[in-house]
Design an enzyme around this catalytic site. Structure first.
Site, PDB file in Angstrom:
ATOM      1  N   THR A   1      -5.426  11.089  -0.876  1.00  0.00           N
ATOM      2  CA  THR A   1      -6.636  11.066  -0.064  1.00  0.00           C
ATOM      3  C   THR A   1      -6.434  10.214   1.192  1.00  0.00           C
ATOM      4  OG1 THR A   1      -7.587   9.081  -1.107  1.00  0.00           O
ATOM      5  CG2 THR A   1      -7.949  11.201  -2.211  1.00  0.00           C
TER       6      THR A   1
ATOM      7  N   HIS B   1      -7.786   7.403   1.678  1.00  0.00           N
ATOM      8  CA  HIS B   1      -7.997   5.994   1.325  1.00  0.00           C
ATOM      9  C   HIS B   1      -6.912   5.110   1.926  1.00  0.00           C
ATOM     10  CE1 HIS B   1      -9.470   2.678  -1.156  1.00  0.00           C
ATOM     11  NE2 HIS B   1      -8.219   2.425  -1.483  1.00  0.00           N
TER      12      HIS B   1
ATOM     13  N   LEU C   1       0.852  -1.187   0.000  1.00  0.00           N
ATOM     14  CA  LEU C   1       0.000   0.000   0.000  1.00  0.00           C
ATOM     15  C   LEU C   1       0.891   1.242   0.000  1.00  0.00           C
ATOM     16  CD1 LEU C   1      -2.641  -1.096   2.658  1.00  0.00           C
ATOM     17  CD2 LEU C   1      -2.998  -0.898   0.201  1.00  0.00           C
TER      18      LEU C   1
END
Length: 224
Positions: A122, A124, A117
């Protein structure tokens, strides 16, 4: 007079506090979160350990490097290729449920999840990191199958490269951790009582190889 005295007192107080406050620079934080592993492992025997690897297709190149590192460690611990099951899911968000399916199948002693990741513009990133880490922990605690958190959570791609390649490939440590935790788990639930052979471990879990030899026709995969 009182106002001037108060201003002087506040000035002295601020200077005094700042002199005792530790400096926390960005460089200091980076060093604390370095790519180099500080985990050490002893001799591990994974000859009877069955390992499930669930990887993501998101950031596939980096994830493949991590899986290679994990497989290298598993091989060093004598885990046979026949005892390694590998599958994939679209992204990290799908890892917890896939791990639960695999754990419930009773076919592995430990699960390694592999994903990457990278923070974007954002929130997210924060939501996914928190959800995935919590979900994987829950799977391990609820099924008694160790789940290795093999998801890199990095701020940029450069951090990923430093942690997924060369001598700093974190996948290698995840492979070692998997064997250690699988051994610990098997000892805890009594699977090591029969000297840890693969046949006895399978029978302890309800698998009967004699019955399997009588089966005809193509084998069907469970869940995956």
């Amino acid at each position: 007079m009182t106002k001037a005295f108060l201003q002087l007192f506040l000035a002295i107080f601020c200077v005094t506090v700042s002199s005792f406050t530790p400096s926390l620079s960005l460089n200091r934080v980076t060093k604390l979160k370095g790519a180099e592993s500080e985990v050490s492992f002893g001799e591990l025997d994974g000859s009877s350990v069955r390992v499930g690897i669930i990887k993501t297709r998101w950031n596939e190149g980096h994830v493949s490097n991590l899986v290679e590192g994990a497989r290298k460690a598993l091989k060093e611990c004598n885990v046979t290729e026949a005892n390694i099951f590998e599958t994939e899911v679209p992204g990290s968000f799908e890892l917890p449920l896939a791990a639960k399916f695999l754990a419930m199948s009773g076919t592995v002693d430990v699960i390694i999840t592999a994903g990457v990741l990278i923070k974007g513009d954002t929130m997210h990133f924060e939501y996914i990191c928190d959800t995935v880490s919590s979900g994987l922990m829950t799977v391990g605690l609820s099924t008694n199958i160790p789940v290795i958190f093999g998801v890199l959570t990095c701020l940029d791609e450069n951090q990923v490269i430093k942690r997924s390649s060369g001598d700093s490939n974190h996948g290698y440590d995840w492979g070692k951790t998997a064997v250690e935790m699988a051994t610990l788990r098997n000892q805890a639930v009594g699977l090591a009582a029969n000297k840890g052979t693969e046949d006895s471990a399978l029978k302890d879990l309800g698998f009967n190889k004699e019955k399997k030899t009588k089966e005809t026709g193509p084998k069907k995969k469970v869940f995956f």
